[in-house]
Design a protein around this motif. Sequence first.
Motif, PDB file in Angstrom:
ATOM      1  N   MET A   1       0.850  -1.188   0.000  1.00  0.00           N
ATOM      2  CA  MET A   1       0.000   0.000   0.000  1.00  0.00           C
ATOM      3  C   MET A   1       0.890   1.244   0.000  1.00  0.00           C
ATOM      4  SD  MET A   1      -3.243  -1.047   0.189  1.00  0.00           S
ATOM      5  CE  MET A   1      -4.382  -0.050   1.097  1.00  0.00           C
ATOM      6  N   GLU A   2       0.490   2.212  -0.766  1.00  0.00           N
ATOM      7  CA  GLU A   2       1.178   3.506  -0.821  1.00  0.00           C
ATOM      8  C   GLU A   2       0.239   4.573  -0.279  1.00  0.00           C
ATOM      9  OE1 GLU A   2       4.198   4.499  -1.666  1.00  0.00           O
ATOM     10  OE2 GLU A   2       5.014   2.798  -2.771  1.00  0.00           O
ATOM     11  N   LEU A   3       0.811   5.584   0.322  1.00  0.00           N
ATOM     12  CA  LEU A   3       0.037   6.730   0.786  1.00  0.00           C
ATOM     13  C   LEU A   3       0.042   7.765  -0.320  1.00  0.00           C
ATOM     14  CD1 LEU A   3      -1.543   7.987   3.123  1.00  0.00           C
ATOM     15  CD2 LEU A   3       0.625   8.915   3.959  1.00  0.00           C
ATOM     16  N   ALA A   4      -1.142   8.085  -0.814  1.00  0.00           N
ATOM     17  CA  ALA A   4      -1.287   9.059  -1.899  1.00  0.00           C
ATOM     18  C   ALA A   4      -2.117  10.231  -1.407  1.00  0.00           C
ATOM     19  CB  ALA A   4      -1.955   8.408  -3.102  1.00  0.00           C
ATOM     20  N   TYR A   5      -1.801  11.406  -1.909  1.00  0.00           N
ATOM     21  CA  TYR A   5      -2.541  12.615  -1.566  1.00  0.00           C
ATOM     22  C   TYR A   5      -3.227  13.130  -2.814  1.00  0.00           C
ATOM     23  CZ  TYR A   5       0.044  12.479   2.787  1.00  0.00           C
ATOM     24  OH  TYR A   5       0.565  12.088   4.002  1.00  0.00           O
ATOM     25  N   ILE A   6      -4.518  13.406  -2.671  1.00  0.00           N
ATOM     26  CA  ILE A   6      -5.371  13.839  -3.771  1.00  0.00           C
ATOM     27  C   ILE A   6      -5.874  15.246  -3.480  1.00  0.00           C
ATOM     28  CG2 ILE A   6      -7.416  13.300  -5.158  1.00  0.00           C
ATOM     29  CD1 ILE A   6      -5.453  10.891  -4.930  1.00  0.00           C
ATOM     30  N   GLY A   7      -5.667  16.169  -4.417  1.00  0.00           N
ATOM     31  CA  GLY A   7      -6.239  17.503  -4.321  1.00  0.00           C
ATOM     32  C   GLY A   7      -7.626  17.497  -4.931  1.00  0.00           C
ATOM     33  N   LEU A   8      -8.581  18.142  -4.244  1.00  0.00           N
ATOM     34  CA  LEU A   8      -9.957  18.231  -4.726  1.00  0.00           C
ATOM     35  C   LEU A   8     -10.322  19.693  -4.901  1.00  0.00           C
ATOM     36  CD1 LEU A   8      -9.891  15.949  -2.189  1.00  0.00           C
ATOM     37  CD2 LEU A   8     -12.140  15.530  -3.109  1.00  0.00           C
ATOM     38  N   GLY A   9     -11.066  19.992  -5.953  1.00  0.00           N
ATOM     39  CA  GLY A   9     -11.531  21.349  -6.174  1.00  0.00           C
ATOM     40  C   GLY A   9     -12.823  21.357  -6.964  1.00  0.00           C
ATOM     41  N   SER A  10     -13.651  22.371  -6.693  1.00  0.00           N
ATOM     42  CA  SER A  10     -14.906  22.546  -7.415  1.00  0.00           C
ATOM     43  C   SER A  10     -15.344  24.002  -7.294  1.00  0.00           C
ATOM     44  CB  SER A  10     -16.002  21.644  -6.827  1.00  0.00           C
ATOM     45  OG  SER A  10     -17.252  21.909  -7.442  1.00  0.00           O
ATOM     46  N   ASN A  11     -15.940  24.520  -8.365  1.00  0.00           N
ATOM     47  CA  ASN A  11     -16.552  25.849  -8.271  1.00  0.00           C
ATOM     48  C   ASN A  11     -17.873  25.936  -9.036  1.00  0.00           C
ATOM     49  OD1 ASN A  11     -15.488  26.025 -10.894  1.00  0.00           O
ATOM     50  ND2 ASN A  11     -14.765  28.130 -10.617  1.00  0.00           N
ATOM     51  N   LEU A  12     -18.456  24.794  -9.349  1.00  0.00           N
ATOM     52  CA  LEU A  12     -19.753  24.757 -10.040  1.00  0.00           C
ATOM     53  C   LEU A  12     -20.701  23.784  -9.361  1.00  0.00           C
ATOM     54  CD1 LEU A  12     -18.665  24.568 -13.799  1.00  0.00           C
ATOM     55  CD2 LEU A  12     -19.459  26.587 -12.559  1.00  0.00           C
ATOM     56  N   GLU A  13     -21.998  24.049  -9.523  1.00  0.00           N
ATOM     57  CA  GLU A  13     -23.050  23.131  -9.084  1.00  0.00           C
ATOM     58  C   GLU A  13     -22.883  22.682  -7.636  1.00  0.00           C
ATOM     59  OE1 GLU A  13     -23.864  19.991 -11.909  1.00  0.00           O
ATOM     60  OE2 GLU A  13     -23.349  21.300 -13.595  1.00  0.00           O
ATOM     61  N   ASN A  14     -22.945  23.630  -6.739  1.00  0.00           N
ATOM     62  CA  ASN A  14     -22.818  23.391  -5.297  1.00  0.00           C
ATOM     63  C   ASN A  14     -21.454  22.780  -4.965  1.00  0.00           C
ATOM     64  OD1 ASN A  14     -23.094  22.935  -2.582  1.00  0.00           O
ATOM     65  ND2 ASN A  14     -25.166  22.113  -2.741  1.00  0.00           N
ATOM     66  N   PRO A  15     -20.406  23.593  -5.045  1.00  0.00           N
ATOM     67  CA  PRO A  15     -19.042  23.088  -4.874  1.00  0.00           C
ATOM     68  C   PRO A  15     -18.783  22.384  -3.541  1.00  0.00           C
ATOM     69  CG  PRO A  15     -19.019  25.360  -5.644  1.00  0.00           C
ATOM     70  CD  PRO A  15     -20.440  25.007  -5.381  1.00  0.00           C
ATOM     71  N   ILE A  16     -19.372  22.845  -2.462  1.00  0.00           N
ATOM     72  CA  ILE A  16     -19.154  22.183  -1.172  1.00  0.00           C
ATOM     73  C   ILE A  16     -19.664  20.746  -1.245  1.00  0.00           C
ATOM     74  CG2 ILE A  16     -19.836  22.126   1.266  1.00  0.00           C
ATOM     75  CD1 ILE A  16     -19.734  25.206   1.230  1.00  0.00           C
ATOM     76  N   ALA A  17     -20.866  20.567  -1.770  1.00  0.00           N
ATOM     77  CA  ALA A  17     -21.427  19.220  -1.893  1.00  0.00           C
ATOM     78  C   ALA A  17     -20.605  18.369  -2.861  1.00  0.00           C
ATOM     79  CB  ALA A  17     -22.881  19.285  -2.343  1.00  0.00           C
ATOM     80  N   GLN A  18     -20.129  18.969  -3.957  1.00  0.00           N
ATOM     81  CA  GLN A  18     -19.308  18.223  -4.916  1.00  0.00           C
ATOM     82  C   GLN A  18     -18.075  17.655  -4.218  1.00  0.00           C
ATOM     83  OE1 GLN A  18     -19.949  17.441  -8.039  1.00  0.00           O
ATOM     84  NE2 GLN A  18     -21.460  18.918  -8.734  1.00  0.00           N
ATOM     85  N   VAL A  19     -17.383  18.488  -3.432  1.00  0.00           N
ATOM     86  CA  VAL A  19     -16.159  18.048  -2.762  1.00  0.00           C
ATOM     87  C   VAL A  19     -16.478  17.026  -1.677  1.00  0.00           C
ATOM     88  CG1 VAL A  19     -14.233  18.816  -1.299  1.00  0.00           C
ATOM     89  CG2 VAL A  19     -14.839  20.108  -3.361  1.00  0.00           C
ATOM     90  N   GLN A  20     -17.540  17.278  -0.912  1.00  0.00           N
ATOM     91  CA  GLN A  20     -17.896  16.326   0.143  1.00  0.00           C
ATOM     92  C   GLN A  20     -18.267  14.958  -0.439  1.00  0.00           C
ATOM     93  OE1 GLN A  20     -20.842  18.780   2.158  1.00  0.00           O
ATOM     94  NE2 GLN A  20     -19.401  19.171   3.830  1.00  0.00           N
ATOM     95  N   HIS A  21     -19.024  14.946  -1.533  1.00  0.00           N
ATOM     96  CA  HIS A  21     -19.381  13.669  -2.167  1.00  0.00           C
ATOM     97  C   HIS A  21     -18.132  12.975  -2.716  1.00  0.00           C
ATOM     98  CE1 HIS A  21     -23.686  15.300  -2.704  1.00  0.00           C
ATOM     99  NE2 HIS A  21     -23.653  14.484  -1.679  1.00  0.00           N
ATOM    100  N   ALA A  22     -17.241  13.751  -3.311  1.00  0.00           N
ATOM    101  CA  ALA A  22     -16.018  13.162  -3.852  1.00  0.00           C
ATOM    102  C   ALA A  22     -15.164  12.554  -2.747  1.00  0.00           C
ATOM    103  CB  ALA A  22     -15.223  14.213  -4.628  1.00  0.00           C
ATOM    104  N   LEU A  23     -15.124  13.179  -1.578  1.00  0.00           N
ATOM    105  CA  LEU A  23     -14.376  12.600  -0.457  1.00  0.00           C
ATOM    106  C   LEU A  23     -14.948  11.234  -0.080  1.00  0.00           C
ATOM    107  CD1 LEU A  23     -13.834  15.791   1.705  1.00  0.00           C
ATOM    108  CD2 LEU A  23     -12.032  14.374   0.683  1.00  0.00           C
ATOM    109  N   THR A  24     -16.257  11.131  -0.040  1.00  0.00           N
ATOM    110  CA  THR A  24     -16.901   9.846   0.244  1.00  0.00           C
ATOM    111  C   THR A  24     -16.545   8.828  -0.836  1.00  0.00           C
ATOM    112  OG1 THR A  24     -18.725  10.928   1.389  1.00  0.00           O
ATOM    113  CG2 THR A  24     -19.133   8.694   0.578  1.00  0.00           C
ATOM    114  N   GLU A  25     -16.588   9.257  -2.089  1.00  0.00           N
ATOM    115  CA  GLU A  25     -16.300   8.356  -3.201  1.00  0.00           C
ATOM    116  C   GLU A  25     -14.834   7.908  -3.205  1.00  0.00           C
ATOM    117  OE1 GLU A  25     -19.731  10.218  -6.123  1.00  0.00           O
ATOM    118  OE2 GLU A  25     -17.741  11.119  -6.079  1.00  0.00           O
ATOM    119  N   LEU A  26     -13.918   8.788  -2.788  1.00  0.00           N
ATOM    120  CA  LEU A  26     -12.513   8.378  -2.695  1.00  0.00           C
ATOM    121  C   LEU A  26     -12.348   7.231  -1.706  1.00  0.00           C
ATOM    122  CD1 LEU A  26     -10.610  11.804  -2.753  1.00  0.00           C
ATOM    123  CD2 LEU A  26     -10.634  10.048  -4.539  1.00  0.00           C
ATOM    124  N   GLY A  27     -13.144   7.244  -0.647  1.00  0.00           N
ATOM    125  CA  GLY A  27     -13.099   6.171   0.336  1.00  0.00           C
ATOM    126  C   GLY A  27     -13.640   4.848  -0.183  1.00  0.00           C
TER     127      GLY A  27
END
Length: 174
Positions: A1-27
């Motif tokens: 297993m490797e430790l990887a760091y992912i940058g997330l960004g959004s500025n369209l269509e409810n960006p807070i929700a986009q990032v929060q959903h993506a965090l769940t999906e990364l898991g």
Amino acid sequence: MELAYIGLGSNLENPIAQVQHALTELGQLPLSQLVACSSLYATPPVGPQDQPDFINAVAAIETALSPLALLDQLQALEQCHRRQRLRHWGPRTLDLDLLLYGQRTVEHPRLRVPHAHMHERAFVLVPLSEVAAGQSLPLHQQPLDHWLAHLDHSAIKRLSHTELLADVTTSATI
């Protein structure tokens, strides 16, 4: 297993929700586990200023995926969020960048790790330093704090729990 760091960004269509959903999906990525995520930050756009501010964060995952297989998974998630690449540094529903993959360096036509110019971008280093304190960047061999000290991060605003809750309430009523 490797430790990887992912940058997330959004500025369209409810960006807070986009990032929060993506965090769940990364898991939920195959052969991977979400181990940490930063706070969410409001940041001005890089490049064209005729677009909304971004919501940015960084996630740390442990993964058995190769760097290119991980990139494929990240791009598939972007597509699930209807990511369109209309112009360089333009607005987007979701942007996922593989910032670091262990201490490896990758030079490939599709992928460069460490992510190019990340050491020059406060919107990346501020949340990254939250989940990777003391981390040094491969190639540069300087800790994150060194790079942060050379950047203006005064325009980056950490979102409070109240702002996050207000966004969830607003989203639920739309």
